[in-house]
Design a protein around this motif. Structure first.
Motif: not given
Length: 146
Positions: A27, A29, A124, A126
């Motif tokens: 995982y 991010e 999730d 950015d």
């Protein structure tokens, strides 16, 4: 006992299991990274296409399953979600400043829609730093006299 959530060691009856394989899930991010280029300035409203030149924006350090370009006004309101910043024609946008962002995300996100504010995006994801696009539209005024 062959049910989701049950232990394979607890199976009963006449059965056989194959060898197992290991699945390693990693995982990471989402990271929009850093974009460089610009700022860009255009004279809009003159009927000539005003596009950011292909290759004039670079991305470094981004990660995530999916990438998306985001164009906002200077308040963060989403004006467009183009496949690249190079396809956007700023000529018809009128005077003002807008921002170009690069977004990376994993899985499903919500709120990334034209008309929403970038602060409304959830999941999730950015956003990178932004690059300004200045849209100047001169107004010659009107001559009166005779």
């Amino acid at each position: 006992g062959a049910e989701v959530g049950k232990n394979a060691n607890d199976l009963e009856g006449c059965f056989s299991l194959s060898n197992s394989i290991t699945v390693i899930r990693t995982y990471e991010e989402a990271n929009g990274g850093t974009i460089t280029g610009g700022p860009f300035t255009f004279c809009v409203g003159d009927g000539y296409a005003d596009n950011i030149a292909e290759g004039s924006i670079t991305i470094e350090g981004s990660s995530g399953m999916t990438g998306q370009w985001v164009i906002t006004d200077d308040q963060g309101n989403i004006l467009g979600l183009p496949p690249s910043p190079y396809v956007v024609n700023f000529d018809g946008a009128g005077a003002g400043e807008c921002l170009v962002w690069y977004m990376r995300y994993n899985g499903e996100i919500t709120g990334a829609e034209v008309g929403n504010n970038a602060t409304e995006i959830e999941g999730d994801f950015d956003l990178s730093n932004s690059i300004s696009v200045y849209r100047n539209q001169p107004d010659a005024g009107e001559l009166v006299g005779g």
